[in-house]
Write a protein that holds these residues in place. Structure first.
Motif, PDB file in Angstrom:
ATOM      1  N   ASP A  71       1.175  -1.149   0.251  1.00 50.88           N
ATOM      2  CA  ASP A  71      -0.163  -0.015  -0.050  1.00 50.88           C
ATOM      3  C   ASP A  71       0.813   1.000   0.325  1.00 50.88           C
ATOM      4  N   PHE A  72       2.469   1.212  -0.359  1.00 52.02           N
ATOM      5  CA  PHE A  72       3.098   2.213  -0.742  1.00 52.02           C
ATOM      6  C   PHE A  72       2.452   3.266  -1.535  1.00 52.02           C
ATOM      7  N   THR A  73       1.807   3.154  -2.158  1.00 55.36           N
ATOM      8  CA  THR A  73       1.227   4.193  -3.205  1.00 55.36           C
ATOM      9  C   THR A  73       0.504   4.756  -2.140  1.00 55.36           C
ATOM     10  N   GLU A  74      -0.456   4.255  -1.121  1.00 47.99           N
ATOM     11  CA  GLU A  74      -1.236   4.934  -0.813  1.00 47.99           C
ATOM     12  C   GLU A  74      -1.366   6.016   0.679  1.00 47.99           C
ATOM     13  N   HIS A  75       0.953   5.838   0.713  1.00 43.72           N
ATOM     14  CA  HIS A  75       0.973   6.934   1.552  1.00 43.72           C
ATOM     15  C   HIS A  75       1.555   8.110   1.418  1.00 43.72           C
ATOM     16  N   ALA A  76       2.283   8.169   2.677  1.00 41.49           N
ATOM     17  CA  ALA A  76       2.243   9.628   2.579  1.00 41.49           C
ATOM     18  C   ALA A  76       3.984   9.682   2.008  1.00 41.49           C
ATOM     19  N   LEU A  77       4.816   8.699   2.165  1.00 43.98           N
ATOM     20  CA  LEU A  77       6.090   9.024   1.850  1.00 43.98           C
ATOM     21  C   LEU A  77       5.851   9.187   0.330  1.00 43.98           C
ATOM     22  N   PHE A  78       4.733   8.205  -0.355  1.00 46.51           N
ATOM     23  CA  PHE A  78       5.163   7.875  -1.754  1.00 46.51           C
ATOM     24  C   PHE A  78       5.905   9.107  -2.610  1.00 46.51           C
ATOM     25  N   VAL A  79       4.563  10.311  -2.674  1.00 42.73           N
ATOM     26  CA  VAL A  79       5.096  11.403  -3.187  1.00 42.73           C
ATOM     27  C   VAL A  79       6.784  11.996  -2.813  1.00 42.73           C
ATOM     28  N   PRO A  80       6.940  12.156  -1.758  1.00 39.87           N
ATOM     29  CA  PRO A  80       8.316  12.828  -1.765  1.00 39.87           C
ATOM     30  C   PRO A  80       9.682  11.727  -2.122  1.00 39.87           C
ATOM     31  N   VAL A  81       9.251  10.193  -1.880  1.00 45.96           N
ATOM     32  CA  VAL A  81      10.655   9.413  -2.455  1.00 45.96           C
ATOM     33  C   VAL A  81      10.606   9.584  -4.438  1.00 45.96           C
ATOM     34  N   MET A  82       9.355   9.722  -5.533  1.00 48.41           N
ATOM     35  CA  MET A  82       9.257   9.586  -6.800  1.00 48.41           C
ATOM     36  C   MET A  82       9.638  10.830  -7.145  1.00 48.41           C
ATOM     37  N   TYR A  83       9.403  11.772  -5.735  1.00 45.50           N
ATOM     38  CA  TYR A  83      10.134  13.715  -6.444  1.00 45.50           C
ATOM     39  C   TYR A  83      11.348  12.955  -6.651  1.00 45.50           C
ATOM     40  N   ARG A  84      12.213  12.506  -5.539  1.00 49.59           N
ATOM     41  CA  ARG A  84      13.519  12.455  -5.199  1.00 49.59           C
ATOM     42  C   ARG A  84      13.525  11.557  -6.551  1.00 49.59           C
ATOM     43  N   LEU A  85      13.908  10.565  -6.479  1.00 51.06           N
ATOM     44  CA  LEU A  85      13.703   9.973  -7.958  1.00 51.06           C
ATOM     45  C   LEU A  85      14.109  10.487  -9.384  1.00 51.06           C
ATOM     46  N   ALA A  86      13.038  11.283  -9.451  1.00 52.75           N
ATOM     47  CA  ALA A  86      12.660  12.243 -10.689  1.00 52.75           C
ATOM     48  C   ALA A  86      14.408  13.207 -10.306  1.00 52.75           C
ATOM     49  N   MET A  87      13.925  13.628  -9.404  1.00 54.50           N
ATOM     50  CA  MET A  87      15.386  15.464  -9.540  1.00 54.50           C
ATOM     51  C   MET A  87      16.320  14.285  -9.438  1.00 54.50           C
ATOM     52  N   LEU A  88      16.937  13.122  -9.259  1.00 50.53           N
ATOM     53  CA  LEU A  88      17.967  12.461  -9.012  1.00 50.53           C
ATOM     54  C   LEU A  88      18.334  12.204 -10.160  1.00 50.53           C
ATOM     55  N   SER A  89      17.213  11.889 -11.192  1.00 51.88           N
ATOM     56  CA  SER A  89      17.657  11.547 -12.414  1.00 51.88           C
ATOM     57  C   SER A  89      17.632  12.523 -13.513  1.00 51.88           C
ATOM     58  N   TYR A  90      16.705  13.620 -13.213  1.00 54.77           N
ATOM     59  CA  TYR A  90      16.532  14.383 -13.903  1.00 54.77           C
ATOM     60  C   TYR A  90      18.168  15.391 -14.164  1.00 54.77           C
ATOM     61  N   ARG A  91      18.961  15.592 -13.015  1.00 52.18           N
ATOM     62  CA  ARG A  91      20.305  16.418 -12.388  1.00 52.18           C
ATOM     63  C   ARG A  91      21.313  14.458 -13.606  1.00 52.18           C
ATOM     64  N   ASN A  92      21.076  14.465 -13.776  1.00 55.18           N
ATOM     65  CA  ASN A  92      22.378  13.029 -14.282  1.00 55.18           C
ATOM     66  C   ASN A  92      22.306  12.963 -15.475  1.00 55.18           C
ATOM     67  N   GLU A  93      21.135  14.004 -15.856  1.00 51.42           N
ATOM     68  CA  GLU A  93      20.431  13.611 -17.336  1.00 51.42           C
ATOM     69  C   GLU A  93      21.680  13.892 -18.746  1.00 51.42           C
ATOM     70  N   HIS A  94      21.674  13.453 -19.669  1.00 49.74           N
ATOM     71  CA  HIS A  94      22.526  13.977 -20.564  1.00 49.74           C
ATOM     72  C   HIS A  94      21.650  13.842 -21.271  1.00 49.74           C
ATOM     73  N   LEU A  95      21.045  15.210 -22.701  1.00 49.46           N
ATOM     74  CA  LEU A  95      20.503  14.604 -23.405  1.00 49.46           C
ATOM     75  C   LEU A  95      20.308  14.039 -25.323  1.00 49.46           C
ATOM     76  N   PRO A  96      20.484  13.336 -26.166  1.00 45.94           N
ATOM     77  CA  PRO A  96      20.573  12.778 -26.741  1.00 45.94           C
ATOM     78  C   PRO A  96      21.109  13.914 -27.887  1.00 45.94           C
ATOM     79  N   ALA A  97      19.874  15.361 -27.631  1.00 46.77           N
ATOM     80  CA  ALA A  97      20.018  16.053 -28.750  1.00 46.77           C
ATOM     81  C   ALA A  97      19.573  17.740 -27.936  1.00 46.77           C
ATOM     82  N   TYR A  98      20.228  18.205 -27.985  1.00 45.66           N
ATOM     83  CA  TYR A  98      19.961  20.182 -27.778  1.00 45.66           C
ATOM     84  C   TYR A  98      20.355  20.532 -29.333  1.00 45.66           C
TER      85      TYR A  98
END
Length: 262
Positions: A71-98
């Motif tokens: 029931d993790f998707t219904e818990h209050a931790l779900f949003v901050p955990v997914m947000y941190r995963l997205a932000m950490l992925s975004y910081r290290n992202e190297h776009l294929p083209a600019y």
């Protein structure tokens, strides 16, 4: 409850006035303690762990996010955990083209270059190289990140090598603006409105509505093509020359007299 001192959850939790009920999970995976535990179960096993993979990171849950397993998707931790995963992925992202129109490109320096200390000239030695073209952009370094401002005169799309101290750090693919691929066209009425009455030398002709007028205008602008006639005349001249060479020798022969002895 995860610790607020954990780098993953830093500045996420506020003051806790009472005990927080954590989500319930039924794990289906277990692994050796080779990664960094982010969320743990009561028995000490890992529920969410971080693993290094090359230059990036992989996050693994020990149970699916479907309702029968957690029931993790219904818990209050779900949003901050997914947000941190997205932000950490975004910081290290190297776009294929600019795009050439975007002002700034963020680059990640290799670890050995990020920790190295050099002179001010060495700090500003990042160059963009494409064939014989070498550009030194305005840049600002923040730790292992470098913010590179694309030069205003940089308008040629292609692959640019990012070089520092003669070494290639990465390759950037720079494309032209999306407006270059705009396929929309003006109608004849829109063109007439854009031209207006102040340009009498410009005429809008519709091929479907006035095909005869379009052919007349084309003949007026380009004239009558005569090259076909000249080619035909040259072929006829060659044919006449071949006929003269083939049949003209018979009438031009001189009789030869053979002497007879007396």
């Amino acid at each position: 409850m995860p610790s607020g001192q954990e780098p993953f959850f830093r500045n996420v939790f506020g003051a806790q006035s009472r005990a927080v009920t954590m989500p319930r999970v039924a794990p289906v995976l277990r692994w050796a303690r080779t990664g960094t535990d982010i969320l743990q179960m009561r028995d000490g096993e890992s529920y969410l762990a971080e693993f290094a993979a090359g230059k990036g990171k992989v996050y693994v849950f020990s149970a699916p996010l479907a309702r029968p397993y957690s029931d993790f998707t219904e818990h209050a931790l779900f949003v901050p955990v997914m947000y941190r995963l997205a932000m950490l992925s975004y910081r290290n992202e190297h776009l294929p083209a600019y795009r050439l129109t975007q002002p700034i490109v963020n680059l990640q320096l290799p670890e050995q270059l990020a920790t190295a200390k050099g002179s001010a000239e060495d700090e500003a030695s990042i160059r963009l190289v494409k064939d014989s073209l070498v550009l030194i952009p305005t840049q600002r370094r923040q730790g292992s990140q470098v913010r590179v401002e694309l030069p205003a005169g940089m308008d040629a799309p292609g692959f640019y090598q990012v070089q520092r101290a003669g070494k290639v750090l990465t390759t950037l693919a720079l494309n032209a603006d999306k407006a270059e691929s705009e396929l929309a066209a003006y109608s004849a009425d829109e063109l007439r409105r854009l031209i207006g009455p102040n340009h009498p030398n410009i005429r809008v002709v519709e091929s479907a509505a006035d095909a005869a007028g379009l052919r007349a205008l084309q003949a007026e602008q380009t004239g009558t093509p005569l090259w076909r006639y000249w080619v035909l005349l040259a072929l006829l001249a060659l044919l006449a020359e071949v006929l003269l060479v083939r049949f003209g020798r018979r009438g031009n022969g001189v009789p030869v007299r053979t002497p007879v002895a007396a």
